[in-house]
Motif scaffolding. Structure first.
Motif, PDB file in Angstrom:
ATOM      1  N   ARG A 160       3.327  11.848  -8.347  1.00 13.49           N
ATOM      2  CA  ARG A 160       2.706  12.447  -9.540  1.00 13.49           C
ATOM      3  C   ARG A 160       1.637  13.473  -9.198  1.00 13.49           C
ATOM      4  O   ARG A 160       1.424  14.416  -9.935  1.00 13.49           O
ATOM      5  CB  ARG A 160       2.102  11.348 -10.407  1.00 13.49           C
ATOM      6  CG  ARG A 160       3.173  10.457 -11.018  1.00 13.49           C
ATOM      7  CD  ARG A 160       2.623   9.313 -11.833  1.00 13.49           C
ATOM      8  NE  ARG A 160       1.531   9.677 -12.703  1.00 13.49           N
ATOM      9  CZ  ARG A 160       0.584   8.827 -13.077  1.00 13.49           C
ATOM     10  NH1 ARG A 160       0.615   7.594 -12.647  1.00 13.49           N
ATOM     11  NH2 ARG A 160      -0.370   9.209 -13.887  1.00 13.49           N
ATOM     12  N   PHE A 161       0.927  13.283  -8.087  1.00  8.67           N
ATOM     13  CA  PHE A 161      -0.196  14.148  -7.715  1.00  8.67           C
ATOM     14  C   PHE A 161       0.010  14.689  -6.298  1.00  8.67           C
ATOM     15  O   PHE A 161      -0.852  14.539  -5.437  1.00  8.67           O
ATOM     16  CB  PHE A 161      -1.520  13.375  -7.794  1.00  8.67           C
ATOM     17  CG  PHE A 161      -1.822  12.831  -9.144  1.00  8.67           C
ATOM     18  CD1 PHE A 161      -2.373  13.628 -10.128  1.00  8.67           C
ATOM     19  CD2 PHE A 161      -1.534  11.507  -9.453  1.00  8.67           C
ATOM     20  CE1 PHE A 161      -2.662  13.124 -11.380  1.00  8.67           C
ATOM     21  CE2 PHE A 161      -1.805  10.993 -10.707  1.00  8.67           C
ATOM     22  CZ  PHE A 161      -2.371  11.799 -11.681  1.00  8.67           C
ATOM     23  N   ALA A 162       1.136  15.336  -6.068  1.00 13.27           N
ATOM     24  CA  ALA A 162       1.497  15.791  -4.720  1.00 13.27           C
ATOM     25  C   ALA A 162       0.495  16.803  -4.168  1.00 13.27           C
ATOM     26  O   ALA A 162       0.072  16.688  -3.014  1.00 13.27           O
ATOM     27  CB  ALA A 162       2.899  16.379  -4.727  1.00 13.27           C
TER      28      ALA A 162
ATOM     29  N   VAL B 173       0.840  -1.195   0.000  1.00 11.09           N
ATOM     30  CA  VAL B 173       0.000   0.000   0.000  1.00 11.09           C
ATOM     31  C   VAL B 173       0.875   1.245   0.000  1.00 11.09           C
ATOM     32  O   VAL B 173       0.649   2.184  -0.767  1.00 11.09           O
ATOM     33  CB  VAL B 173      -0.964  -0.001   1.206  1.00 11.09           C
ATOM     34  CG1 VAL B 173      -1.658   1.340   1.362  1.00 11.09           C
ATOM     35  CG2 VAL B 173      -1.997  -1.113   1.065  1.00 11.09           C
ATOM     36  N   LEU B 174       1.897   1.258   0.827  1.00 10.10           N
ATOM     37  CA  LEU B 174       2.783   2.414   0.919  1.00 10.10           C
ATOM     38  C   LEU B 174       3.506   2.678  -0.395  1.00 10.10           C
ATOM     39  O   LEU B 174       3.618   3.834  -0.827  1.00 10.10           O
ATOM     40  CB  LEU B 174       3.791   2.204   2.047  1.00 10.10           C
ATOM     41  CG  LEU B 174       4.698   3.376   2.378  1.00 10.10           C
ATOM     42  CD1 LEU B 174       3.885   4.573   2.817  1.00 10.10           C
ATOM     43  CD2 LEU B 174       5.689   2.980   3.450  1.00 10.10           C
ATOM     44  N   ASP B 175       3.966   1.629  -1.053  1.00 14.12           N
ATOM     45  CA  ASP B 175       4.629   1.793  -2.353  1.00 14.12           C
ATOM     46  C   ASP B 175       3.689   2.421  -3.377  1.00 14.12           C
ATOM     47  O   ASP B 175       4.077   3.315  -4.134  1.00 14.12           O
ATOM     48  CB  ASP B 175       5.141   0.450  -2.879  1.00 14.12           C
ATOM     49  CG  ASP B 175       6.311  -0.090  -2.079  1.00 14.12           C
ATOM     50  OD1 ASP B 175       6.930   0.692  -1.321  1.00 14.12           O
ATOM     51  OD2 ASP B 175       6.607  -1.288  -2.218  1.00 14.12           O
TER      52      ASP B 175
ATOM     53  N   ARG C  78      -2.692  -2.085  -6.068  1.00 13.16           N
ATOM     54  CA  ARG C  78      -2.499  -0.898  -6.908  1.00 13.16           C
ATOM     55  C   ARG C  78      -3.792  -0.527  -7.639  1.00 13.16           C
ATOM     56  O   ARG C  78      -4.180   0.639  -7.660  1.00 13.16           O
ATOM     57  CB  ARG C  78      -1.381  -1.142  -7.911  1.00 13.16           C
ATOM     58  CG  ARG C  78      -1.145   0.048  -8.821  1.00 13.16           C
ATOM     59  CD  ARG C  78       0.177  -0.023  -9.531  1.00 13.16           C
ATOM     60  NE  ARG C  78       0.382   1.093 -10.398  1.00 13.16           N
ATOM     61  CZ  ARG C  78       0.670   2.331 -10.015  1.00 13.16           C
ATOM     62  NH1 ARG C  78       0.789   2.588  -8.739  1.00 13.16           N
ATOM     63  NH2 ARG C  78       0.850   3.308 -10.872  1.00 13.16           N
ATOM     64  N   ASP C  79      -4.470  -1.499  -8.233  1.00 17.03           N
ATOM     65  CA  ASP C  79      -5.721  -1.226  -8.948  1.00 17.03           C
ATOM     66  C   ASP C  79      -6.783  -0.622  -8.034  1.00 17.03           C
ATOM     67  O   ASP C  79      -7.478   0.322  -8.410  1.00 17.03           O
ATOM     68  CB  ASP C  79      -6.265  -2.500  -9.591  1.00 17.03           C
ATOM     69  CG  ASP C  79      -5.404  -3.002 -10.734  1.00 17.03           C
ATOM     70  OD1 ASP C  79      -4.554  -2.233 -11.228  1.00 17.03           O
ATOM     71  OD2 ASP C  79      -5.577  -4.176 -11.132  1.00 17.03           O
TER      72      ASP C  79
ATOM     73  N   SER D   5       4.032   6.255  -5.047  1.00 17.70           N
ATOM     74  CA  SER D   5       4.132   6.485  -6.490  1.00 17.70           C
ATOM     75  C   SER D   5       3.049   7.456  -6.969  1.00 17.70           C
ATOM     76  O   SER D   5       3.296   8.278  -7.851  1.00 17.70           O
ATOM     77  CB  SER D   5       4.061   5.164  -7.261  1.00 17.70           C
ATOM     78  OG  SER D   5       2.776   4.605  -7.177  1.00 17.70           O
ATOM     79  N   LEU D   6       1.852   7.375  -6.386  1.00 13.89           N
ATOM     80  CA  LEU D   6       0.785   8.311  -6.757  1.00 13.89           C
ATOM     81  C   LEU D   6       1.068   9.716  -6.218  1.00 13.89           C
ATOM     82  O   LEU D   6       0.800  10.705  -6.892  1.00 13.89           O
ATOM     83  CB  LEU D   6      -0.565   7.815  -6.246  1.00 13.89           C
ATOM     84  CG  LEU D   6      -1.146   6.609  -6.974  1.00 13.89           C
ATOM     85  CD1 LEU D   6      -2.380   6.090  -6.243  1.00 13.89           C
ATOM     86  CD2 LEU D   6      -1.487   6.961  -8.407  1.00 13.89           C
TER      87      LEU D   6
END
Length: 148
Positions: free
Chosen positions: A56-58, A46-48, A129-130, A52-53
């Motif tokens: 991209r969307f800080a 979950v943390l990974d 991830r999905d 990653s999201l």
């Protein structure tokens, strides 16, 4: 003088358990992946995904909280904020309330239902991830394919 049978063991001598099976303790060091529990592995997946999201969307995800719970709460009917597989919730998006004492948005991922649906760790990673991508897309009002 005490008899030899009543002598106490010296501290320098290695102690064994009383059945003679050897020293007790960890079989592997804590840093080895084998020593991690299923919950720790799941939390890491979950943390990974979240990291990653967030890369991209800080700004969009700055106030969003992510949580992991073992099982979903026992409710008769789930709202549209719950991602389900059949009748089993996999994750939930709590949109939050803006204002002075507002509650930030929160995405809750349910560990046990996801683990049950995965065949191995790689499959679990893809499923996690999905699910998270779909919940973040719902929160931001985007298409999940654009996030993936």
């Amino acid at each position: 003088m005490t008899s030899p049978a009543r002598r106490r063991p010296t501290l320098a001598r290695r102690r064994r358990d009383r059945h003679g099976r050897g020293m007790r303790g960890r079989l592997v060091p804590a840093s080895v992946p084998l020593a991690r529990t299923k919950a720790e592995v799941f939390d890491e997946l979950v943390l990974d995904t979240v990291e990653s999201l967030e890369a991209r969307f800080a700004t969009e995800l700055a106030g969003v909280e992510f949580a992991v719970e073992d099982v979903p709460p026992d409710l008769n009917v789930y709202d549209s904020d719950v991602l389900e597989d059949g009748r089993v919730p996999l994750a939930r998006l709590l949109p939050g309330r803006p204002g002075r004492h507002g509650v930030p948005p929160r995405i809750v991922v349910y560990r046990r239902p996801l683990e049950f649906r995965a065949s191995d760790r790689d499959d679990l990673g893809e499923l996690v991830r999905d699910v998270i991508v779909e919940q973040v897309a719902n929160l931001l009002g985007l298409n999940p394919d654009d996030l993936a």
